[in-house]
Design an enzyme around this catalytic site. Structure first.
Site, short mmCIF file in Angstrom:
data_model
loop_
_atom_site.label_atom_id
_atom_site.label_comp_id
_atom_site.label_asym_id
_atom_site.label_seq_id
_atom_site.Cartn_x
_atom_site.Cartn_y
_atom_site.Cartn_z
N ILE A 167 9.49 -5.19 -0.81
CA ILE A 167 9.02 -6.51 -1.27
C ILE A 167 10.09 -7.17 -2.14
O ILE A 167 10.95 -6.51 -2.71
CB ILE A 167 7.68 -6.40 -2.01
CG1 ILE A 167 7.80 -5.46 -3.21
CG2 ILE A 167 6.57 -5.96 -1.08
CD1 ILE A 167 6.53 -5.39 -4.06
N PHE A 177 -2.41 2.46 -6.52
CA PHE A 177 -2.49 2.35 -5.06
C PHE A 177 -1.36 3.10 -4.34
O PHE A 177 -1.43 3.33 -3.14
CB PHE A 177 -2.48 0.89 -4.61
CG PHE A 177 -1.28 0.09 -5.05
CD1 PHE A 177 -0.08 0.14 -4.34
CD2 PHE A 177 -1.33 -0.71 -6.18
CE1 PHE A 177 1.03 -0.58 -4.74
CE2 PHE A 177 -0.23 -1.44 -6.59
CZ PHE A 177 0.96 -1.38 -5.87
N ASP A 178 -0.33 3.53 -5.09
CA ASP A 178 0.76 4.26 -4.43
C ASP A 178 1.61 4.94 -5.49
O ASP A 178 1.74 4.43 -6.62
CB ASP A 178 1.62 3.31 -3.60
CG ASP A 178 2.53 4.05 -2.63
OD1 ASP A 178 2.35 5.27 -2.44
OD2 ASP A 178 3.44 3.40 -2.05
N PHE A 224 4.58 -2.17 -11.29
CA PHE A 224 5.37 -1.04 -10.79
C PHE A 224 6.17 -0.42 -11.93
O PHE A 224 6.91 -1.12 -12.63
CB PHE A 224 6.37 -1.49 -9.71
CG PHE A 224 5.74 -1.80 -8.39
CD1 PHE A 224 5.41 -0.77 -7.51
CD2 PHE A 224 5.50 -3.11 -8.01
CE1 PHE A 224 4.83 -1.07 -6.28
CE2 PHE A 224 4.93 -3.41 -6.79
CZ PHE A 224 4.60 -2.39 -5.91
N TYR A 228 2.94 -9.17 -2.14
CA TYR A 228 2.35 -9.23 -0.79
C TYR A 228 1.67 -10.57 -0.50
O TYR A 228 1.03 -10.71 0.54
CB TYR A 228 1.37 -8.08 -0.59
CG TYR A 228 2.06 -6.74 -0.55
CD1 TYR A 228 2.66 -6.27 0.62
CD2 TYR A 228 2.14 -5.94 -1.69
CE1 TYR A 228 3.31 -5.05 0.66
CE2 TYR A 228 2.79 -4.71 -1.66
CZ TYR A 228 3.38 -4.27 -0.49
OH TYR A 228 4.02 -3.06 -0.45
N TYR A 242 8.50 5.92 -8.25
CA TYR A 242 7.72 4.76 -8.68
C TYR A 242 6.23 5.09 -8.68
O TYR A 242 5.77 6.01 -8.00
CB TYR A 242 7.98 3.56 -7.78
CG TYR A 242 7.39 3.71 -6.39
CD1 TYR A 242 6.11 3.23 -6.09
CD2 TYR A 242 8.10 4.34 -5.37
CE1 TYR A 242 5.56 3.38 -4.83
CE2 TYR A 242 7.57 4.49 -4.11
CZ TYR A 242 6.29 4.02 -3.84
OH TYR A 242 5.75 4.18 -2.59
#
Length: 475
Positions: free
Chosen positions: A87, A67-68, A130, A113, A57
């Site tokens: 999540i 961010f990731d 995502f 979040y 991902y």
């Protein structure tokens, strides 16, 4: 997706807006999770709750800030679907994907979040993007020890949230296969916990407790949860064989829980458990009898709502149950457990003959004949003509005598060992002392090797001592 075929990585730092082909995959159709397929997956299957998921991902904010990314780390991400370990948007969105599929999910904050965000990278109330690629998944491990012994692969999802409990009446259709060969195909109705009466082994019962009504799943079962090291001659199943079962839960009726019943209902249910337990005990099925008797304890042992005659009845049922449990444990040669059940029975009735007698048996069997004899003597005080107790006292006396003889032998052996050890120590110390016959004496080497003088030959009783220079002088 703004440009067909372009993934999020190539659009880093570019704002993302879901395309017209994005689909709302939220259960309530509130627009909280929009899914846009980039690459179609294969097959028709999608993962089910409890499956272990493997994905790559990339996560970005709506302005394109990454961010990731599991791709940056070079390692796929693993998680268990539907268990809240990720999540909410992931649990919902990944469940819609097929193997090999790559999709982009636009997730509003209430599915990500929320108002707290995830500082410092994700601000409060942030919508997240995502890109997820579903690499593979594994079936859910339903085995008690999580050893991979019972793996469920869901074929048809069930309805609702309720599942069968221990004691539930279930109606199922089962198809058993070994090495691709079908060995049974039938409808069966049975009570969870008593399935062996219908040829259902405990591993299959364990799995059914996780099924929802209408569910159909494939169960891959290791030998320890199926036919074990015995196999099944009628089905031509060899020892230690792995088997598969396709199972459909057509319907079920949950067993009543203790908290659902009033005092009368609990006593009535306890009576049913006792009857079943007694029948199993008479049939030699001690393990199944134990299970029924334990249910009685669970239903009424710690209940506080019983009063008057109802409480008297409850205590009588508990007394009989502890005595029955003690008898079962004695049959299984689990004498510590038998003793403990007798102790509980005697807390209710300290002069209960069965409790005293069975505790005496348990104590005798665990090597406590003196304590056992006291229990049998108490039985004789209550029932002087109890021949069984008198015979047990004789056995206790014999056991006590044997123990004392063994103790004497042990102590004798101990003393012999101590004496031998002391002797060995003395011998070791002696060997450390110099051997005067093999080392130089007080006269020195010259004294031993020189020839005797004329004076010494004429005066054998007079000693000659050396002076400081090594010469000898007459004394």
């Amino acid at each position: 997706m703004t440009v067909e075929g372009m993934d999020v990585e190539s659009q880093e730092k570019q704002p993302y807006v879901a395309g017209s082909n994005a689909v709302d995959v939220t259960p309530n159709q509130d627009g909280g999770i929009l899914k846009e397929i980039i690459t179609e997956g294969t097959g028709e299957k999608t993962p089910a709750n409890g499956n272990k998921i493997f994905v790559h991902y990339v996560g970005t904010l709506t302005d394109g800030t990454k961010f990731d990314s599991s791709r940056d780390r070079g390692t796929p991400f693993e998680f268990i679907l539907g268990k809240g370990s990720v999540i909410k948007s992931w649990d919902i969105g990944v469940a819609t994907m097929k193997k090999g599929e790559k999709s982009v999910f636009t997730c509003k904050s209430e599915y990500a979040y929320g108002s707290s965000g995830s500082p410092p990278k994700i601000p409060p109330d942030a919508t997240l993007i995502f890109e997820i690629e579903l690499l593979d998944w594994q079936g859910e491990d339903l085995s008690p020890k999580k050893d991979g012994g019972i793996i469920r692969e869901q074929i048809v999802k069930g309805e609702g949230y309720s599942t069968p409990n221990d004691g539930a009446l279930v109606e199922v259709h089962i198809i058993g296969r070994h090495d691709g060969r079908e060995f049974e195909n039938r409808d069966v109705k049975f009570t969870i916990g008593e399935g062996d009466e219908e040829g259902i082994f405990p591993g299959l019962e364990r799995a059914l407790e996780k099924f929802k009504k209408g569910e159909k799943s494939l169960l891959k079962m290791k030998p320890q949860y199926a036919f074990k090291d015995k196999g099944h001659a009628e089905y031509n199943i060899p020892p230690n064989a792995e088997v598969e079962y396709e199972v459909e839960l057509k319907n079920f009726e949950k067993a009543k829980e203790s908290w659902e019943l009033d005092c009368d209902g609990k006593l009535e249910q306890a009576g049913l458990f006792k009857e079943k337990g007694t029948n199993y005990f008479k049939a030699g099925k001690i393990d199944k009898a134990l299970k029924q008797y334990k249910k009685i304890i669970k239903f009424i042992e710690h209940e506080t709502g019983f009063e008057g005659d109802k409480n008297t009845e409850r205590r009588a049922v508990l007394l009989a149950t502890h005595l029955n449990l003690a008898m079962c444990y004695l049959k299984l040669d689990e004498c510590v457990e038998a003793r403990d059940q007798c102790n509980k029975a005697l807390e209710i009735d300290s002069q209960n003959v069965k409790g005293l007698f069975r505790r005496g048996q348990a104590l005798l069997n665990i090597g406590e004949p003196e304590l056992g004899r006291k229990d049998f003597e108490e039985v004789l005080k209550i029932e002087p003509n109890n021949k069984a107790a008198a015979n047990q006292i004789i056995l206790c006396a014999k056991k006590i005598k044997e123990q004392k003889q063994n103790e004497k032998k042990i102590y004798a052996n101990m003393f012999e060992k101590f004496a031998e050890r002391d002797k060995q120590k003395e011998e070791a110390e002696r060997k450390k002392q110099p051997d005067v016959m093999k080392t130089l004496g007080e006269w020195g080497e010259d004294e031993r090797e020189r020839e005797m003088s004329e004076f010494e030959r004429e005066n054998p009783n007079i000693l000659l001592l050396p002076n400081n220079s090594g010469d000898f002088k007459d004394l």
